[in-house]
Design a protein around this motif. Structure first.
Motif, PDB file in Angstrom:
ATOM      1  N   GLN A 271     -10.302 -25.444  -0.730  1.00 64.18           N
ATOM      2  CA  GLN A 271      -9.079 -25.065  -1.433  1.00 64.18           C
ATOM      3  C   GLN A 271      -8.549 -23.762  -0.850  1.00 64.18           C
ATOM      4  N   ASP A 272      -7.259 -23.751  -0.556  1.00 64.82           N
ATOM      5  CA  ASP A 272      -6.607 -22.545  -0.049  1.00 64.82           C
ATOM      6  C   ASP A 272      -6.370 -21.602  -1.234  1.00 64.82           C
ATOM      7  N   VAL A 273      -7.099 -20.479  -1.245  1.00 61.37           N
ATOM      8  CA  VAL A 273      -6.992 -19.528  -2.367  1.00 61.37           C
ATOM      9  C   VAL A 273      -6.329 -18.231  -1.908  1.00 61.37           C
ATOM     10  N   THR A 274      -5.556 -18.309  -0.816  1.00 59.98           N
ATOM     11  CA  THR A 274      -4.894 -17.106  -0.286  1.00 59.98           C
ATOM     12  C   THR A 274      -3.983 -16.470  -1.329  1.00 59.98           C
ATOM     13  N   ASP A 275      -3.119 -17.251  -1.939  1.00 53.91           N
ATOM     14  CA  ASP A 275      -2.196 -16.720  -2.953  1.00 53.91           C
ATOM     15  C   ASP A 275      -2.978 -16.191  -4.154  1.00 53.91           C
ATOM     16  N   LYS A 276      -4.005 -16.879  -4.526  1.00 55.43           N
ATOM     17  CA  LYS A 276      -4.827 -16.462  -5.664  1.00 55.43           C
ATOM     18  C   LYS A 276      -5.469 -15.101  -5.396  1.00 55.43           C
ATOM     19  N   LYS A 277      -5.992 -14.919  -4.174  1.00 58.57           N
ATOM     20  CA  LYS A 277      -6.616 -13.646  -3.842  1.00 58.57           C
ATOM     21  C   LYS A 277      -5.574 -12.526  -3.762  1.00 58.57           C
ATOM     22  N   GLN A 278      -4.403 -12.852  -3.248  1.00 59.08           N
ATOM     23  CA  GLN A 278      -3.349 -11.837  -3.190  1.00 59.08           C
ATOM     24  C   GLN A 278      -2.962 -11.371  -4.586  1.00 59.08           C
ATOM     25  N   ILE A 279      -2.829 -12.298  -5.494  1.00 56.27           N
ATOM     26  CA  ILE A 279      -2.497 -11.947  -6.885  1.00 56.27           C
ATOM     27  C   ILE A 279      -3.607 -11.113  -7.496  1.00 56.27           C
ATOM     28  N   GLN A 280      -4.859 -11.487  -7.228  1.00 58.91           N
ATOM     29  CA  GLN A 280      -6.000 -10.725  -7.754  1.00 58.91           C
ATOM     30  C   GLN A 280      -5.986  -9.306  -7.195  1.00 58.91           C
ATOM     31  N   ASN A 281      -5.707  -9.175  -5.896  1.00 62.84           N
ATOM     32  CA  ASN A 281      -5.662  -7.841  -5.285  1.00 62.84           C
ATOM     33  C   ASN A 281      -4.522  -7.004  -5.860  1.00 62.84           C
ATOM     34  N   GLN A 282      -3.375  -7.652  -6.068  1.00 63.40           N
ATOM     35  CA  GLN A 282      -2.251  -6.935  -6.672  1.00 63.40           C
ATOM     36  C   GLN A 282      -2.587  -6.487  -8.085  1.00 63.40           C
ATOM     37  N   LEU A 283      -3.262  -7.321  -8.826  1.00 61.85           N
ATOM     38  CA  LEU A 283      -3.667  -6.976 -10.187  1.00 61.85           C
ATOM     39  C   LEU A 283      -4.630  -5.793 -10.182  1.00 61.85           C
ATOM     40  N   ILE A 284      -5.546  -5.792  -9.205  1.00 64.21           N
ATOM     41  CA  ILE A 284      -6.504  -4.679  -9.096  1.00 64.21           C
ATOM     42  C   ILE A 284      -5.759  -3.379  -8.790  1.00 64.21           C
ATOM     43  N   GLN A 285      -4.754  -3.465  -7.895  1.00 63.88           N
ATOM     44  CA  GLN A 285      -3.972  -2.276  -7.553  1.00 63.88           C
ATOM     45  C   GLN A 285      -3.206  -1.749  -8.766  1.00 63.88           C
ATOM     46  N   VAL A 286      -2.629  -2.663  -9.533  1.00 60.98           N
ATOM     47  CA  VAL A 286      -1.902  -2.253 -10.734  1.00 60.98           C
ATOM     48  C   VAL A 286      -2.834  -1.575 -11.722  1.00 60.98           C
ATOM     49  N   GLN A 287      -3.999  -2.136 -11.895  1.00 63.09           N
ATOM     50  CA  GLN A 287      -4.982  -1.541 -12.821  1.00 63.09           C
ATOM     51  C   GLN A 287      -5.423  -0.153 -12.354  1.00 63.09           C
ATOM     52  N   LYS A 288      -5.572  -0.002 -11.009  1.00 57.81           N
ATOM     53  CA  LYS A 288      -5.938   1.320 -10.492  1.00 57.81           C
ATOM     54  C   LYS A 288      -4.829   2.346 -10.733  1.00 57.81           C
ATOM     55  N   MET A 289      -3.558   1.932 -10.513  1.00 58.64           N
ATOM     56  CA  MET A 289      -2.434   2.819 -10.733  1.00 58.64           C
ATOM     57  C   MET A 289      -2.316   3.211 -12.191  1.00 58.64           C
ATOM     58  N   GLU A 290      -2.566   2.236 -13.061  1.00 53.83           N
ATOM     59  CA  GLU A 290      -2.525   2.549 -14.500  1.00 53.83           C
ATOM     60  C   GLU A 290      -3.610   3.546 -14.872  1.00 53.83           C
ATOM     61  N   ALA A 291      -4.768   3.395 -14.243  1.00 55.16           N
ATOM     62  CA  ALA A 291      -5.877   4.298 -14.552  1.00 55.16           C
ATOM     63  C   ALA A 291      -5.563   5.713 -14.060  1.00 55.16           C
ATOM     64  N   VAL A 292      -4.951   5.815 -12.850  1.00 56.27           N
ATOM     65  CA  VAL A 292      -4.576   7.133 -12.341  1.00 56.27           C
ATOM     66  C   VAL A 292      -3.493   7.758 -13.191  1.00 56.27           C
ATOM     67  N   GLY A 293      -2.532   6.953 -13.670  1.00 55.57           N
ATOM     68  CA  GLY A 293      -1.429   7.454 -14.480  1.00 55.57           C
ATOM     69  C   GLY A 293      -1.886   8.032 -15.805  1.00 55.57           C
ATOM     70  N   ARG A 294      -3.004   7.563 -16.312  1.00 56.71           N
ATOM     71  CA  ARG A 294      -3.512   8.094 -17.565  1.00 56.71           C
ATOM     72  C   ARG A 294      -4.080   9.489 -17.366  1.00 56.71           C
TER      73      ARG A 294
END
Length: 294
Positions: A271-294
């Motif tokens: 199964q091609d999970v390229t898009d799935k991994k990209q979304i997961q990576n983007q989600l991780i980045q958003v969570q990191k930014m939210e953590a820094v913003g706090r």
């Protein structure tokens, strides 16, 4: 007066042994799970066992023999009388040789069933003529089972070919045995092209996971990057892609019982999970930014 005496002990014992032997053989034929019969050269039945009577839809051998006495085995055994007579003539011409015929036989109610007839002719000292001896195997259940198996295999084949999950079947040497349409789509295989049996072995992307396949006991899932630029293009598989995708590979070890090496040993689901991994990576980045913003 002259008296002649004779010791008949041996005669009595021999007659008793013969009687016991005949009883044993008769019991063996009576209890046989297949039809057993004996007939004259013209097809008149002398003997039929219970399994044969039941096979043709009769309550007992007595009923079977009495109701078929004037018809002979030709009319009972063959839906095609010409073929039946031809088969009987062939057997009668060669005494002592067994012949095997696969044919449709007819029951009492005129329904047909598939059977195998084993038939031999021999010279009878009792009637000074040729007699026939035979066995009949009812193949109805076997034919039904084979038809059901073929139907199941056809349904599985359709499900396999049309499954949305790219699937590759490999033997124990990891040679390609089969693959479905979804795999063609995943690897952008052009119409008319095909993956050769050494594809999985030769592809440098898959060589990294060969060891994981052999070490899989039941099933396992691996995610790795597949680089199309590493694949060698050839006539059977002209590779047009040069990108890199993330592949999720599920390995399923199939039970071949260690006997038939022609059976598939592994099913590989891709199964091609390229898009799935990209979304997961983007989600991780958003969570990191939210953590820094706090």
């Amino acid at each position: 007066i002259i008296c002649l005496t004779r010791n008949s002990t041996h005669y009595v014992l021999s007659k008793k042994a013969l009687s016991e032997s005949e009883f044993q053989y008769r019991s063996m034929f009576d209890l046989a799970p297949m039809g057993v019969f004996r007939s004259s050269a013209d097809g008149k039945l002398y003997f039929a066992n219970p399994a044969m009577a039941e096979m043709f839809g009769y309550e007992s051998t007595k009923e079977y023999l009495s109701l078929t006495a004037d018809r002979g085995i030709e009319s009972m055994f063959y839906s095609n009388l010409d073929s039946g007579r031809e088969a009987l003539d062939k057997v009668k011409e060669t005494c002592g040789k067994w012949f095997r015929f696969e044919m449709e036989l007819m029951k009492r109610d005129s329904t047909m069933f598939d059977a195998v007839l084993h038939l031999v002719s021999f010279h009878s000292p009792k009637f000074e003529d040729v007699e026939l001896f035979g066995f009949i195997e009812d193949l109805s259940q076997q034919v039904t089972s084979e038809n059901q198996l073929e139907s199941s295999q056809n349904r599985f084949s359709q499900l396999f070919l049309k499954s949305p999950t790219a699937t590759l079947l490999l033997d124990k040497q990891l040679k390609v045995q089969d693959y479905n349409d979804a795999l063609n789509n995943l690897f952008s295989v052009p119409d008319g092209a095909s993956l050769h049996e050494e594809f999985f072995l030769d592809d440098p992307n898959f060589k990294l996971v060969h060891e994981s396949i052999y070490s899989t006991i039941d099933s396992a899932t691996i995610t790795f990057q597949y680089d199309f630029s590493k694949v060698i293009s050839n006539k059977t598989y002209p590779v047009s892609r040069k990108d890199v995708i993330d592949l999720e590979m599920t390995i399923i070890q199939l039970n071949t019982n260690g006997h038939d090496t022609s059976l598939s040993a592994f099913a590989i689901l891709l199964q091609d999970v390229t898009d799935k991994k990209q979304i997961q990576n983007q989600l991780i980045q958003v969570q990191k930014m939210e953590a820094v913003g706090r």
